[in-house]
Motif scaffolding. Structure first.
Motif, short mmCIF file in Angstrom:
data_model
loop_
_atom_site.label_atom_id
_atom_site.label_comp_id
_atom_site.label_asym_id
_atom_site.label_seq_id
_atom_site.Cartn_x
_atom_site.Cartn_y
_atom_site.Cartn_z
N VAL A 203 35.53 34.27 41.40
CA VAL A 203 36.84 34.43 42.65
C VAL A 203 36.44 32.88 43.12
CG1 VAL A 203 38.82 34.10 42.55
CG2 VAL A 203 37.78 35.83 41.94
N ALA A 204 36.30 31.88 42.99
CA ALA A 204 36.15 30.69 44.28
C ALA A 204 37.32 30.60 45.55
CB ALA A 204 36.23 29.89 43.55
N ALA A 205 36.79 30.53 46.83
CA ALA A 205 37.16 31.10 47.52
C ALA A 205 38.39 30.39 47.95
CB ALA A 205 36.45 31.29 48.83
N ASP A 206 38.14 29.02 47.87
CA ASP A 206 38.54 27.78 47.58
C ASP A 206 40.28 27.45 46.58
OD1 ASP A 206 36.92 27.15 45.73
OD2 ASP A 206 37.00 24.72 47.47
N ASP A 207 39.81 28.10 45.83
CA ASP A 207 41.18 28.23 44.67
C ASP A 207 41.85 29.49 43.79
OD1 ASP A 207 42.20 26.58 42.91
OD2 ASP A 207 40.32 27.04 40.96
N GLY A 208 40.94 30.46 44.90
CA GLY A 208 41.49 31.60 44.45
C GLY A 208 42.16 31.86 42.95
N VAL A 209 42.76 33.12 42.79
CA VAL A 209 42.95 33.71 41.56
C VAL A 209 43.78 32.70 40.47
CG1 VAL A 209 44.17 35.73 39.59
CG2 VAL A 209 42.55 36.30 42.11
N MET A 210 43.08 32.53 39.42
CA MET A 210 43.85 31.40 38.09
C MET A 210 43.48 32.38 37.09
SD MET A 210 43.58 29.05 39.86
CE MET A 210 44.25 27.72 39.04
N PRO A 211 44.07 31.66 35.99
CA PRO A 211 44.92 32.23 34.69
C PRO A 211 43.08 32.99 33.68
CG PRO A 211 45.22 30.03 35.11
CD PRO A 211 44.33 29.91 35.81
N GLN A 212 42.15 32.14 33.71
CA GLN A 212 41.15 32.68 33.34
C GLN A 212 40.08 33.52 33.61
OE1 GLN A 212 38.17 29.17 32.89
NE2 GLN A 212 40.09 28.67 31.37
N THR A 213 40.48 33.91 35.35
CA THR A 213 39.92 35.26 36.39
C THR A 213 41.23 36.01 35.16
OG1 THR A 213 40.48 33.60 38.36
CG2 THR A 213 40.33 35.93 38.35
N ILE A 214 42.05 35.31 35.49
CA ILE A 214 43.03 37.24 35.25
C ILE A 214 42.84 37.89 33.42
CG2 ILE A 214 45.13 38.11 34.39
CD1 ILE A 214 46.49 35.51 36.62
N GLU A 215 42.18 36.55 32.93
CA GLU A 215 41.58 36.83 31.32
C GLU A 215 40.77 37.73 31.23
OE1 GLU A 215 43.57 33.09 29.00
OE2 GLU A 215 41.52 33.60 28.58
N ALA A 216 39.84 37.00 32.34
CA ALA A 216 38.42 38.21 33.06
C ALA A 216 38.72 39.49 33.29
CB ALA A 216 37.55 37.58 33.22
N ILE A 217 39.58 39.70 34.37
CA ILE A 217 40.07 41.23 34.25
C ILE A 217 40.29 42.55 32.85
CG2 ILE A 217 41.47 42.77 35.99
CD1 ILE A 217 41.26 39.79 37.72
N ASP A 218 40.82 41.35 32.32
CA ASP A 218 41.76 42.26 30.60
C ASP A 218 40.72 42.74 30.14
OD1 ASP A 218 45.21 41.82 31.53
OD2 ASP A 218 45.43 39.54 30.79
N HIS A 219 39.81 41.37 29.89
CA HIS A 219 39.05 41.90 28.70
C HIS A 219 37.99 42.52 29.63
CE1 HIS A 219 39.01 38.16 26.05
NE2 HIS A 219 39.84 38.50 26.93
N ALA A 220 37.82 42.70 30.35
CA ALA A 220 36.56 43.97 31.35
C ALA A 220 36.96 45.25 31.08
CB ALA A 220 37.12 43.95 32.98
N ARG A 221 38.58 44.72 31.60
CA ARG A 221 39.79 45.76 31.44
C ARG A 221 39.51 46.92 29.88
NH1 ARG A 221 44.15 45.00 34.74
NH2 ARG A 221 42.90 45.80 37.04
N ALA A 222 40.12 46.14 28.95
CA ALA A 222 39.77 46.43 28.09
C ALA A 222 38.61 46.77 27.60
CB ALA A 222 40.37 45.38 26.69
N ALA A 223 37.79 46.46 28.19
CA ALA A 223 36.19 46.88 27.52
C ALA A 223 35.84 47.76 28.59
CB ALA A 223 35.14 46.23 27.90
N ASP A 224 36.88 48.77 29.47
CA ASP A 224 36.57 49.78 30.24
C ASP A 224 35.49 49.44 31.37
OD1 ASP A 224 37.54 51.88 31.35
OD2 ASP A 224 37.08 53.28 29.34
N VAL A 225 34.75 48.23 31.07
CA VAL A 225 33.77 48.13 32.28
C VAL A 225 34.12 48.00 33.28
CG1 VAL A 225 31.59 46.57 32.33
CG2 VAL A 225 33.31 46.87 30.30
N PRO A 226 33.26 48.26 34.51
CA PRO A 226 34.32 48.30 35.57
C PRO A 226 33.52 46.86 36.45
CG PRO A 226 31.71 49.68 35.54
CD PRO A 226 32.47 49.40 34.88
#
Ligand code: GDP
Length: 620
Positions: A203-226
């Motif tokens: 996550v870029a510190a000058d941009d913050g959480v963006m749509p694909q950051t959230i998508e990535a979180i969803d995908h990691a969570r769906a796969a149960d990967v830390p």
């Protein structure tokens, strides 16, 4: 020659020969007829045996066994199959130990649950995928890690891009997958291959959480990967890591400093600052995950990428996930097999063997496999060939029958059969507020026996990414006031992902409630007839706004029900006013033709809008 990655010495190095496979995973040596054999006082069997067979194996006459059972209240005949408990009782009576072995069918090795003897398990490197929003620095980070010299002993050599590489940190290895982003990650998962142990979320510190950051979180969570968070671009003046950490919290990633379990590391992929700490934290996380593999067994793993090399033929990068791949092995991948002719690492060093979590480039396969295909190594050509042939047959059969992700109708049937435990759903809506409300309401429907998981809930058109996530997770997609375009619709069809569209919240929730109760859902199915793109706008007084359009798929019919889509979101629903070709009114316009159209009572059309025509068909 370098001896890099030789986690397990090969026979040719005069090292101890690789032992044969261990534990219950050794069906290939066993002959059909000796499924029951006495082994030093141990009766070993793998499927039910008759009294006669047991009698022969433990050297006790059949009448004696029958009498013994009779005295214990059980009348059996000589050809009767005995259950496990009875076999155990008889063996104990006649001083035999007994052991049931599971015979494993290696044909579908993807589905094998490998049970290794704990004694042969060894620590293995973690496999890491880097994800995050576009331009947040994923590629820069991958390159920075690759070229950073954490230890000076690292082998030189011109590196080749094989789709993954290993990095040695403090004497331990970390395997990085080269393709950043969740699309590749989930494409793999859609094919049943889970290779990633840890996701590094950039996550870029000058941009913050963006749509694909959230998508990535969803995908990691769906796969149960830390997830480990790398807060990047810390060298930039506008860097605000605190803001990043707070924004992540809104997505249930709570940083350690806030009492959560998410490791965050501040880095600059550009200057290299913080990267050693990031790597150490990856190792730390890996240690907590206790990642282990058995280097003694024949290799099993996943194809990371593959192509056809003009000179060398099919060339593939394989990630060994368990076992050790030797350069003398035969490898079955997909429906083909081949003998490894050469195996190299990312520095082009030739390897004799590659242990767990090692990515290697191999040549010698007889066809180009697909990324995400699983592979398994065999010591003999005959076995490899037989398994490949069986897989080919199974694939043909499967293609004939077709497979699907969960649909609502399936759900209904499964509920009735008492077979469903988890329901996975991807939600897309016209606004984030609605998406979140739907998510909350759907998840609230969970009962003691059935859990509803909304893997992702966001605003916007139904995309490739949604289909991929659904396909990888056996989910279906709920679209609320949004539509997939023709291309996404086709992808969903190919992946057998069901897309259900609604425009009234309670209807959606009612439908779900009914399905969860196992009630048959009667549905009015919409049948989309076609789509047209508005390419020019003509404003004519008295008539209104005319859209000069091009039919991109199917047909558009006069007086048809339509919806108007802008960026995949439904902005108006109604009926077509007029449909003209040149100056003439027409009944319909087919794909590939231009037309002029108006929408009844609606003038606010824009270039780029999509007009979708549909009909309603009742279907049970
Ligand atoms: P990706 O789309 O996530 O792979 O992002 P890239 O790695 O392509 O980076 C996007 C842009 O950000 C490039 O211009 C990089 O040079 C720049 N960038 C990446 N990391 C940093 C960093 O740590 N500091 C600064 N200042 N720029 C960076």
């Amino acid at each position: 020659m370098k001896k890099k990655n030789n986690n397990y010495p090969s026979k040719k190095n005069n090292a101890p020969a690789r032992p044969q496979r261990v534990s219950n995973f050794e069906p290939r040596q066993r002959k059909k007829e000796d499924y029951a054999k006495v082994n030093g006082g141990v009766f070993v069997y793998s499927k039910p045996v008759t009294v006669a067979e047991l009698s022969k194996a433990i050297n006790v006459p059949s009448p004696a066994i029958i009498k013994f059972l009779f005295l214990n209240g059980k009348a059996v005949t000589i050809n009767q199959l005995l259950d496990d408990e009875t076999i155990g009782t008889i063996c104990l009576e006649y001083d035999y130990d007994f052991k049931k072995e599971t015979v494993v069918d290696e044909t579908h090795f993807e589905e094998l649950e490998i049970v290794d003897d704990p004694a042969s398990l060894q620590e293995r490197p973690p496999v890491v995928t880097i994800m995050g929003h576009v331009d947040h620095g994923k590629t820069t980070l991958i390159d920075a890690i690759r070229s950073s010299r954490i230890v000076d002993t690292e082998a030189g050599g011109i590196s080749q891009n094989i789709g993954a590489y290993q990095k040695e940190v403090k004497g331990k290895k970390i395997t990085f997958i080269d393709t950043p982003g969740h699309a590749a990650f989930t494409a793999m998962r859609a094919r049943g291959a889970s290779v990633t142990d840890i996701v590094v979320l950039v996550v870029a510190a000058d941009d913050g959480v963006m749509p694909q950051t959230i998508e990535a979180i969803d995908h990691a969570r769906a796969a149960d990967v830390p997830v480990i968070v790398a807060i990047n671009k810390m060298d930039k003046p506008g860097a605000n890591p605190r803001k990043v950490v707070e924004e992540l919290m809104a997505h249930n990633l709570v940083a350690e400093e806030y009492g959560g379990d998410i490791i965050t590391v501040q880095i600059s992929a550009k200057t290299g600052k913080g990267i050693p700490e990031l790597l150490e934290n990856i190792l730390l996380k890996a240690e907590m995950l206790e990642l282990k593999a058995n280097p003694i067994r024949y290799a099993i793993g996943t194809v990371l990428e593959a192509n056809l090399d003009k000179g060398e033929g099919p060339k593939a990068t394989l990630l060994v996930q368990n076992g050790t791949l030797s350069n003398a092995d035969y490898v079955v991948v997909g429906e083909t097999y081949g003998k490894i002719r050469r195996m190299t690492d990312e520095h082009r060093a030739v390897l004799k063997s590659a242990g767990p979590a090692t990515p290697v480039s191999v040549i010698g396969l007889s066809a180009v496999p697909s990324a995400g295909d699983r592979f398994m190594a065999f010591p003999e050509e005959r076995q490899a060939r037989e398994i490949a042939e069986k897989r080919q047959l199974a694939k043909t059969m499967q293609q004939r029958s077709g497979t699907a992700a969960l649909s609502l109708a399936d759900l209904n049937n499964l509920v009735n059969a008492g077979k469903v435990k988890d329901i996975n759903i991807v939600v897309k809506a016209d606004s984030d507020g609605t998406a979140q409300a739907l998510k909350a309401n759907l998840e609230k429907m969970s009962t003691d026996t059935i859990k509803v998981h909304v893997l992702s809930a966001s605003a916007g058109a139904i995309s490739d990414n949604d289909v991929l996530l659904a396909s990888a997770s056996g989910a279906f997609i709920y679209g609320f006031n949004v539509r997939p375009d023709a291309r996404v619709r086709q992808k969903a069809e190919e992946a057998h992902v069901e897309i259900r569209l609604h425009k009234i919240i309670y209807e959606l929730l009612d439908e779900m409630t009914a399905a969860m109760k196992g009630m048959v859902v009667v549905e009015k199915v919409e049948s989309v007839t076609g789509q047209a793109e508005i390419r020019h706008i003509y404003k004519i007084s008295k008539v209104g706004t005319i859209g000069g359009s091009y039919v991109t798929s199917g047909v558009l019919k006069a007086n048809s029900k339509i919806r108007l889509l802008r960026n995949g979101v439904v902005i108006y629903e109604g009926t077509l006013g007029s449909l003209k070709r040149y100056k003439d009114d027409v009944k319909e316009i087919k794909e590939g033709y231009e037309c002029g159209l108006t929408i009844d009572g609606y003038n606010d059309i824009k270039e780029g809008d999509i007009v979708e025509g549909y009909e309603l068909v009742e279907k049970k």
